[in-house]
Design an enzyme around this catalytic site. Structure first.
Site, mmCIF file in Angstrom:
data_model
loop_
_atom_site.group_PDB
_atom_site.id
_atom_site.type_symbol
_atom_site.label_atom_id
_atom_site.label_comp_id
_atom_site.label_asym_id
_atom_site.label_seq_id
_atom_site.Cartn_x
_atom_site.Cartn_y
_atom_site.Cartn_z
ATOM 1 N N ILE A 257 0.815 -1.211 0.000
ATOM 2 C CA ILE A 257 0.000 0.000 0.000
ATOM 3 C C ILE A 257 0.848 1.261 0.000
ATOM 4 O O ILE A 257 0.323 2.349 -0.126
ATOM 5 C CB ILE A 257 -0.986 0.044 1.193
ATOM 6 C CG1 ILE A 257 -0.277 -0.250 2.509
ATOM 7 C CG2 ILE A 257 -2.130 -0.908 0.978
ATOM 8 C CD1 ILE A 257 -1.163 -0.074 3.718
ATOM 9 N N VAL B 71 5.240 -0.706 2.815
ATOM 10 C CA VAL B 71 4.135 -0.939 3.736
ATOM 11 C C VAL B 71 3.089 -1.819 3.064
ATOM 12 O O VAL B 71 2.689 -1.558 1.929
ATOM 13 C CB VAL B 71 3.507 0.387 4.171
ATOM 14 C CG1 VAL B 71 2.456 0.149 5.237
ATOM 15 C CG2 VAL B 71 4.575 1.329 4.695
ATOM 16 N N ASP C 30 10.514 12.342 13.045
ATOM 17 C CA ASP C 30 10.213 12.351 11.611
ATOM 18 C C ASP C 30 8.763 12.740 11.348
ATOM 19 O O ASP C 30 8.059 12.075 10.606
ATOM 20 C CB ASP C 30 10.529 10.982 11.002
ATOM 21 C CG ASP C 30 10.546 11.022 9.478
ATOM 22 O OD1 ASP C 30 10.542 12.134 8.922
ATOM 23 O OD2 ASP C 30 10.562 9.955 8.855
#
Ligand code: NAG
Ligand code: NAG
Ligand code: NAG
Ligand code: NAG
Length: 955
Positions: free
Chosen positions: A669, A677, A791
């Site tokens: 995905i 992922v 992040d």
């Protein structure tokens, strides 16, 4: 671990056991109590410093109010419950003989190592022994058989080895026997069949060999029997048919053989029967669903012959059926009655014939229908469009004819459509663009004709598209270039003509491109933007001119380029561009080619051998792994997800591997700096996101306690705006994080798509900013020690179906190496990283505050603020007033939305002001997330931010 948790059961028993204690132990003397305290204190002193700190309440000589200790009425220790305390050490210096009245000993989920001391049998009143999920090794002592009152035994998820002692057959009171996920070897002791009260046996994931003892058939109370993932051989003993209370029987992943005994059909209470990945032959038991309770049935990857069992025809309880990879046959056209609960069916790789029944359209729970690689004929029935929950449809490698029915485009959840290798014809329907969830579209090796519809460019989630080996003609539509997430595109073997559209090069994520065997012409320069390309084939076309200047084309061979009109470049077999005009002798060129081709082919041969070796190895290892997933299925387990399984949880590892089919691209995905992922549907129906890391993190690092406990801490965090981390798996081949799955995906993607961006109105955007602020505030100020994200970017903020923001990857950026091609020196994303990170390596809370500022502006502007941040830095150092700043920024608000009006406009302004404060160059001048969150909360109540609070924030 999962469907039996002895501690829970034992809690219910406590009132009763307390009564017993009252009766037996009312006369404990004070010297006895003192010796209990001494025994415990001596053991405490043997543990490491951190463990001793956790047991700081263990002082003095009255253990009854110490952490994890409970006493009976005579103040004698009766219960030691030290689960999840972070203990590190061994059990060797615990003097069990001084603790004779203990009923419950639970030290699960710690880091205890060493072996289980044989003296443990001194705990003669013990009712519950739970040492699961530790690092114990060595063998299980024979003396365990002396614990005659033991009801709950759990030694699972350790490193125990050696045989299971035959003496377990003396544990006459035993109700549950859990020793799964260890390295135990040797046979299953037949004496286990002597335990009249035994209700569940979980010994999966060991190295047990030999055959299944027929004595297990004596266990008339047994409801669960899981022997999966061992090395058991022989046949299933017919006596198993005497387990009349059995609900769950799992034999997955052994070397069992022979036919399934007919006696198994007597088990009418069965809800789950798992036979997959063995060497069974003969028929599948015909009456497997006789009792009408069967929910999960797995028989895949065996050599079963004959037809689908008749009793499955009307098995209305059935949820999941896997019969793939067998030798099953028969006409399946109208075999199944409409099964209202059937969610998943895989009949692939068998010899079924008949047609795809229109009846499938009435299976309203069905999410996966897989009948690839059989002998189906006829058409894809339009009625299939009625199976509105369908997500996965695999009908490839059959003999299907006719066109793609338009009704198929009604299946709005469909994300995986594989109908390649049939004889389907007609056009690719324009309406296919309504399949907005589509990620995998494989239409290759059919007879499709006509143009490639430009509407395919609307399938913005597409990751892989295969239209190869058809008779498609015309140009490659421009619109394909808008498929931003596409990683694989195969248009080979068609009749395509014209030049490559300039937009195609814009697909930056594309990794595989096959345009070979068409009539495409012109140059290849427009492919130059494909920076991710790793493999391609443009052979057998009319291309000419120089090769594009990207890595994939520099490291290629002539095979991917041959038979074109006039390509030139620095690849052996191809004319160098400079030589094209020059006059080199033919002879010279061939010699040169030979000289450079010979070593190259040798290298390729060696590489091929190596790749084959690796593949073969993986295959050998993998055979047993499929089908593991459903093994855990228990109708009673509310959730299969372990909070943490960094080392012990082989089972979860298998589950993920199975659900993603070894990280097959069809479940992909997204692709990020740290890894890819995947979306995994666990057998429970739970959707999770699996982030497979590019590199297996450094093994030494993983062994560090700090790392393990850090991950553990992260898995325990629960906050509305933080993506739940379920756990982490590390393995020689794969490492991955498993997280909550969020439907709408990342904010970056959403802002990029006009339609989704417009749907995200000002109210929602303000809420997203607040959500992210709350998440950061929680991690910085409510966690001890504080957890820094490192992040924060729009890629790491995900939305659920209600547009609630969830911050992903909290705390993990620190130990995951970002992709080496990105920023290696620090975790973080370019454009979001605080300026000081350029010269210090240390990311702290204030770096998150900066990134939050960038993010907040991005969500208001609808795009990354870009240069605005650097000009802000400049302006703040030149003491420009902040009022000016925020007014100048208001013109940048996302123009796709109407300008914010009252009352939301006040909050938007407030966010801009806060963002400006967050983007201050000096980390010390930035507000804390606590101040930010407070300020945001206040701005929704009071309309505007007072100048006073603003200056306060600047402190
Ligand atoms: C053991 O302690 C844990 C954590 O304090 C608690 O959640 C659990 O319920 C306790 N179990 C028993 C059997 O007392
Ligand atoms: C099953 O139990 C019955 C009754 O106790 C017994 O007669 C029979 O032998 C058992 N069957 C097997 C295969 O052990
Ligand atoms: C099925 O039988 C074939 C031929 O005997 C054998 O090679 C293969 O390994 C068997 N497959 C399984 C899954 O047992
Ligand atoms: C399905 O698609 C057909 C043809 O495209 C359409 O006429 C029909 O209304 C759709 N049915 C449903 C239930 O949406």
């Amino acid at each position: 671990m999962v469907f039996t948790f002895p501690t829970l059961l034992s809690m219910k028993l406590q009132p009763l056991s307390l009564l017993l204690v009252m009766y037996f132990c009312a006369f404990a003397t004070s010297s006895e109590i003192a010796s209990e305290a001494n025994a415990l204190l001596k053991w405490k002193a043997s543990l490491d410093n951190h463990s001793q700190a956790s047991l700081s309440s263990w002082i003095g000589n009255n253990p009854c109010n110490w952490l994890g200790i409970a006493c009976d009425v005579s103040s004698s220790v009766s219960n030691i419950n030290l689960t999840r305390v972070g203990l590190r050490g061994t059990l060797q210096s615990l003097n069990f003989s001084l603790l004779p009245n203990i009923l419950i000993l639970n030290m699960s989920y710690n880091s205890l190592s060493g072996s289980i001391p044989p003296q443990i049998d001194a705990l003669s009143n013990l009712n519950t022994l739970d040492l699961s999920t530790n690092k114990l090794f060595g063998s299980i002592p024979n003396t365990i058989g002396n614990l005659s009152k033991l009801q709950y035994l759990n030694l699972s998820a350790n490193g125990l080895s050696g045989p299971i002692p035959n003496e377990v057959g003396n544990l006459k009171s035993l109700l549950t026997f859990d020793i799964f996920t260890n390295n135990l070897s040797g046979p299953i002791p037949p004496s286990l069949g002597n335990l009249p009260h035994l209700q569940s046996i979980h010994i999966f994931e060991n190295q047990l060999s030999g055959s299944i003892p027929s004595t297990l058939g004596n266990l008339s109370k047994l409801t669960m029997l899981s022997l999966s993932s061992n090395k058991l051989t022989g046949t299933i003993p017919p006596s198993i048919g005497n387990l009349t209370n059995a609900k769950v029987i799992c034999f997955i992943g052994n070397d069992l053989s022979g036919e399934i005994p007919i006696e198994l059909e007597k088990l009418t209470g069965l809800e789950c029967l798992q036979l997959a990945d063995n060497n069974f032959i003969g028929q599948i038991p015909q009456n497997v669903c006789l009792g009408g309770n069967l929910k999960f049935f797995t028989a895949g990857n065996n050599n079963f012959t004959g037809q689908i069992p008749e009793s499955l025809r009307k098995c209305y309880s059935l949820k999941r059926l896997r019969l793939q990879q067998n030798l099953l046959s028969g006409d399946i056209t109208d075999f199944f009655d409409v099964l209202p609960n059937l969610n998943y069916i895989d009949l692939s790789d068998n010899s079924f014939h008949g047609q795809v029944s229109p009846k499938w359209g009435k299976f309203h729970s069905l999410t996966s229908l897989m009948i690839s690689n059989n002998n189906l004929s006829g058409v894809i029935p339009p009625e299939l469009g009625g199976a509105f929950n369908l997500r996965v449809l695999h009908l490839s490698s059959n003999h299907l004819t006719g066109t793609i029915p338009l009704e198929l485009c009604n299946l709005t959840y469909l994300f995986d459509l594989l109908i390649s290798n049939n004889s389907l014809s007609g056009n690719i329907p324009i309406k296919i663009s309504s399949l907005q969830e589509l990620k995998y579209l494989e239409l290759g090796s059919n007879d499709f004709t006509g143009l490639i519809p430009g509407q395919l460019g609307d399938l913005l989630n597409l990751l892989s598209m295969d239209l190869s080996q058809n008779r498609l003609e015309g140009n490659i539509p421009l619109e394909i270039g808008s498929l931003d997430y596409l990683t694989s595109l195969d248009l080979s073997g068609n009749l395509l003509s014209g030049t490559i559209p300039p937009t195609l090069g814009g697909i930056q994520h594309l990794e595989r491109l096959n345009l070979s065997h068409n009539s495409l012409s012109g140059g290849l320069s427009s492919l130059e933007g494909m920076i991710s390309l790793t493999s391609f084939d443009v052979s057998y076309n009319q291309f000419e001119g120089p090769l594009p200047n990207i890595l994939a084309f520099q490291n290629t061979t002539i095979d991917t380029l041959r038979n074109n009109k006039g390509l030139c470049g620095n690849v052996s077999g191809l004319t160098p561009c400079t030589l094209l005009s020059g006059k080199k002798s033919h002879n010279h060129v061939t010699k040169k080619v030979l000289i450079s081709v010979l070593p190259l082919s040798l290298a390729i041969l060696m590489l091929a051998l190596f790749v084959f070796g690796v593949w073969y190895h993986l295959r050998q290892n993998s055979k047993k792994k499929q089908d593991q997933a459903t093994d855990l299925l228990s109708p009673r387990s509310p959730s299969l997800l372990l909070p943490m399984w960094s080392f012990g949880g082989k089972m979860m590892f298998e589950n993920i591997i199975e659900a993603t089919e070894y990280f097959d691209d069809k479940y992909l995905i997204g692709v990020g700096g740290q890894g890819r992922v995947y979306k995994a549907l666990l057998p429970t129906g739970e959707l999770v996101a699996v982030k497979k890391l590019h590199s297996v993190p450094d093994g030494e690092m993983l062994n560090q306690k700090a790392f393990t406990s850090e991950i553990q801490a992260l898995t325990e965090i629960r906050h509305r705006n933080i993506v739940k981390l379920h756990g982490f798996c590390s393995h020689s081949q794969y490492s991955f994080l498993v997280c909550e799955f969020l439907e709408k995906g990342d904010v970056k993607k959403i802002l990029k798509d006009d339609e989704q961006a417009i749907a995200l109105d000002w109210n929602k955007r303000v809420d997203i900013v607040k959500g992210v602020a709350n998440a950061l505030c929680y991690m910085h100020h409510d966690c001890s020690p504080p957890i820094v994200h490192r992040d924060i970017s729009s890629k790491n903020v995900l939305l659920d179906s209600d547009d609630v923001a969830h911050v992903a990857d909290f705390g993990t950026a620190k130990f995951l190496n970002p992709d080496s091609s990105n920023w290696t020196s620090f975790a973080g994303t370019y454009g979001y990283a605080a300026p000081e990170l350029a010269y210090t390596m240390e990311a702290n809370e204030k770096c998150d505050v900066y990134s939050f500022g960038v993010f907040a502006l991005e969500i208001l502007f609808g795009e990354h603020p870009g240069d605005v941040t650097s000009s802000l830095l400049l302006s703040s150092s030149s003491t420009m007033t902040s009022t000016l700043d925020h007014m100048s920024l208001m013109v940048k608000l996302d123009e796709r939305l109407p300008h914010p009006t009252s009352p939301i406009d006040k909050e938007v302004i407030s966010i801009v002001k806060i963002a400006i404060a967050c983007l201050t160059e000096s980390p010390r001048s930035r507000p804390t997330m606590e101040q930010v969150a407070k300020e945001l909360a206040m701005s929704s109540r009071s309309s505007s931010m007072s100048p006073q609070t603003h200056t306060e924030m600047k402190d």
